[in-house]
Scaffold this motif. Structure first.
Motif, PDB file in Angstrom:
ATOM      1  N   THR B 307       0.867  -1.186   0.000  1.00 40.01           N
ATOM      2  CA  THR B 307       0.000   0.000   0.000  1.00 40.01           C
ATOM      3  C   THR B 307       0.898   1.230   0.000  1.00 40.01           C
ATOM      4  O   THR B 307       1.112   1.862   1.024  1.00 40.01           O
ATOM      5  CB  THR B 307      -0.914  -0.007   1.241  1.00 40.01           C
ATOM      6  N   ALA B 309       0.721   4.146  -2.076  1.00 38.16           N
ATOM      7  CA  ALA B 309       0.005   5.431  -2.110  1.00 38.16           C
ATOM      8  C   ALA B 309      -1.030   5.481  -0.976  1.00 38.16           C
ATOM      9  O   ALA B 309      -1.496   4.444  -0.495  1.00 38.16           O
ATOM     10  CB  ALA B 309      -0.693   5.599  -3.456  1.00 38.16           C
ATOM     11  N   ALA B 312      -4.200   3.642  -1.715  1.00 33.16           N
ATOM     12  CA  ALA B 312      -4.111   2.189  -1.611  1.00 33.16           C
ATOM     13  C   ALA B 312      -4.257   1.735  -0.158  1.00 33.16           C
ATOM     14  O   ALA B 312      -4.814   0.671   0.121  1.00 33.16           O
ATOM     15  CB  ALA B 312      -2.788   1.695  -2.197  1.00 33.16           C
ATOM     16  N   GLN B 315      -7.996   1.920   0.198  1.00 33.11           N
ATOM     17  CA  GLN B 315      -8.726   0.961  -0.640  1.00 33.11           C
ATOM     18  C   GLN B 315      -8.433  -0.498  -0.278  1.00 33.11           C
ATOM     19  O   GLN B 315      -9.342  -1.325  -0.212  1.00 33.11           O
ATOM     20  CB  GLN B 315      -8.362   1.205  -2.118  1.00 33.11           C
ATOM     21  N   LEU B 316      -7.145  -0.832  -0.051  1.00 41.18           N
ATOM     22  CA  LEU B 316      -6.785  -2.251   0.088  1.00 41.18           C
ATOM     23  C   LEU B 316      -6.900  -2.772   1.520  1.00 41.18           C
ATOM     24  O   LEU B 316      -7.251  -3.931   1.732  1.00 41.18           O
ATOM     25  CB  LEU B 316      -5.372  -2.506  -0.452  1.00 41.18           C
TER      26      LEU B 316
END
Lengths: 420, 420
Positions: B307, B309, B312, B315-316
């Motif tokens: 992750t 960024a 990310a 989101q992740l």
């Protein structure tokens, strides 16, 4: 002008480490045009060190000592040299300040032996250690050989030799001639293949030296020429450079000692503003951590996925369960689905995937070294290539990463949009 | 019994190749219990070679020469040695037969210089070259040192040394004593700190040698003892081992030359059947690729997240946007949320996270080297620790991974459930 390198360290005599320091210094001496006819290794023993210093000083103008500058009781190189020269050891205030500051910053207690690292022989010029604490020294004698004292840890040695010692050696002894050298880097060809292909060229050269070096997963050529001016030497090298590219240009990827395939590729990606992600199975993050080593990669790399287990391939990057069930995970279709899935999840321009058998055992009946690499490049149809890598588990993973980078390099080079 | 290795080759003096032959021979001598206090490198020059042979013969019982046995004009080692010993060179019929056969089989014309490869000093025992044509030799002197002649190409050298030379050395000199050695590995303490803490113990030892080596991000101690039987030597080392652990046991993590912190930790995780995932920012997959290097890790590692960024991270692994906005990504709360989020996504027993500044620049006003490592361990409350690592971008990332592994090791060691 003649120099001898003495590496000090019992661990070299026991075969526990290879003496790469002498290789590095020898290359530098060759570039400076300083002859070197002997190298010596001796242990951390003051009597024997003293004896080899004496022999070296008799048969050379310059003696270079590397190792034994650290804080432990084993480290006796500068004490022994100072005794040989009959001078005292004096403290470098800037080195001492650096040592004190380090212990303060790291909240550790400074022990007395750490002070030793700031000492150098009186009358010498101290050399800054940019990657460590032990100070080096350059001592010019009136009636004996000159001495250069360098640290043993390779990171400290190479940095100090390049930035501190070489300019002082060049100033003290001058250059016999202007030497110009250039490193060309190749991926995808072995050292022996490269040399075989270039043999006529190598044999025909009298003025430009072409020296091949096998590095981990790649090969470099160092071209060197001596001439009265650097411009003349450079022109000689330009000609040979072009001849080499005409012969093995498809494997050439860049120039320079500090360059690498990953740096070349990521810089191209940044310049092209192409974002990148990956889904990695056998490499388990090695591709992403490799691109993460390039400063500035954050401009094009949002992150990605390590999909080691089959379920993770499905859950994280949407590889259809039917593909896994039918084709297995060591397959073209899985590699393609992983690359496409990762690219879609993070909405990047490019997605790369790695799936295969790192070993030591087999997987899905396929032998260790069988690897599929997928590439979903911009709006082009997704591709996947099969590889068979030799080596142990870690080598197979490293070779996979290099092959993935090379695949990306070829896609970038073939991308007509980027040439506009 | 004392031996010196002389490597003959101008290419070593020019830094074109690294002298790995001396490393290989040195390891073999250590195994045989033969002391080696010096190594020398000299070029393909008979006068200088003669001079170093003389020095080496004076200070040793055995002199080992490697390189310069080939067919070219540069190859003068055995001619020079024969002259020094004042003996003739004689031909080995079996070596000559092999050379003749090779040229016949390969349909090439044999030139006169190829015959040179079958010659060895009169009075010596010829040594077969299983990987090449140049014959080796073992010469036992009455009034000078003994000499061992070995070829230069590493494939030829290693094979001849192992199969031909070592048995003859063992037969000629026997073993002085049984040598037993053990490597202890430490993380979280510097070489100088370790040596300072152990100084009284090191100074008090007469029979067990304690040799420290600084490796990348860790330190090892090699304990060695000589005795009439291995059992006696082992008992001597056991005692010192216990004394060392009593002093610096908290930094000790395992034994062996081929061991590592990651292997130790992952084997513990596999034995405890604890599954593991990670969310990595600055390390960009380096933690996961490091644990991926351990064979068998698939039993406990489904995969994980890079992750890089901020988006990310959200989101992740579901780092709340509010935490990123309020505390920034180089923060305790982000590290904690990453570890918890990754663990939850892949439903593992343990989640580790890395977020911080790899450099070279600053991030969120924090300097390079500032790193938060989060650990969500089983049902324990999530923790996160702040570190300040020195070094360049890659070193900061590598040191982060080591610190993450060490955090995991301490959690495993403190886990009472695992001790039942």
């Amino acid at each position: 002008m003649q120099a001898e390198i003495i590496a000090v360290g019992t661990e070299i005599l026991l075969g526990q480490i290879t003496n790469t320091n002498s290789t590095y210094i020898a290359q530098g001496l060759a570039e400076l045009g300083i002859d070197s006819y002997y190298q010596t290794v001796v242990g951390d023993n003051p009597q024997r060190l003293s004896a080899v210093i004496e022999i070296a000083a008799q048969r050379n103008d310059l003696v270079i000592l590397t190792g034994g500058l650290g804080p432990t009781k084993d480290d006796l190189t500068k004490q022994t040299l100072a005794q040989y020269l009959n001078v005292a050891l004096v403290e470098s205030p800037s080195a001492m300040q650096k040592i004190t500051a380090w212990f303060a910053t790291n909240g550790k207690t400074m022990t007395a032996n750490n002070r030793l690292q700031a000492l150098y022989p009186d009358g010498a010029v101290p050399l800054t250690n940019h990657n460590g604490m032990a100070v080096g020294a350059f001592y010019q004698s009136v009636d004996s050989a000159d001495f250069l004292l360098l640290p043993g840890p390779p990171r400290e040695l190479t940095m100090m030799f390049d930035t501190e010692a070489k300019p002082k050696l060049a100033a003290a002894y001058g250059r016999q001639a202007q030497i110009y050298s250039r490193v060309m880097r190749f991926y995808g060809i072995s050292e022996s293949e490269l040399v075989t292909k270039l043999q006529p060229l190598i044999d025909g050269q009298t003025k430009v030296t072409i020296a091949p070096y096998a590095k981990t997963n790649e090969v470099t050529l160092r071209l060197s020429a001596q001439a009265v001016t650097e411009r003349v030497a450079k022109t000689m090298i330009d000609t040979v450079d072009q001849q080499i590219k005409a012969c093995v240009g498809t494997f050439f990827y860049g120039y320079g000692d500090d360059n690498s395939l990953v740096t070349t590729v990521i810089k191209q990606m940044i310049a092209a503003k192409l974002s990148l992600t990956a889904a990695e199975s056998l490499t388990a993050g090695l591709f992403q951590s490799t691109i993460g080593s390039v400063s500035g990669v954050s401009a094009i790399f949002p992150g990605g996925f390590v999909t080691y287990a089959n379920e993770a391939k499905h859950q994280l990057v949407n590889v259809p369960q039917a593909i896994i069930d039918t084709d297995g995970v060591v397959s073209k279709t899985t590699a393609q689905a992983m690359a496409v899935g990762a690219k879609k999840q993070l909405n990047t321009a490019v997605g790369v995937s790695f799936t295969g058998v790192a070993g030591p055992g087999t997987l899905e009946g396929q032998v260790a070294g069988t690897v599929w690499i997928g590439l979903a490049y911009r709006n082009q149809p997704v591709v996947a290539h099969q590889y068979h890598f030799a080596g142990n588990r870690q080598q197979i993973r490293e070779r996979s990463v290099m092959a993935g980078l090379d695949l990306l390099r070829h896609a970038l080079n073939a991308d007509m949009d980027l040439k506009k």
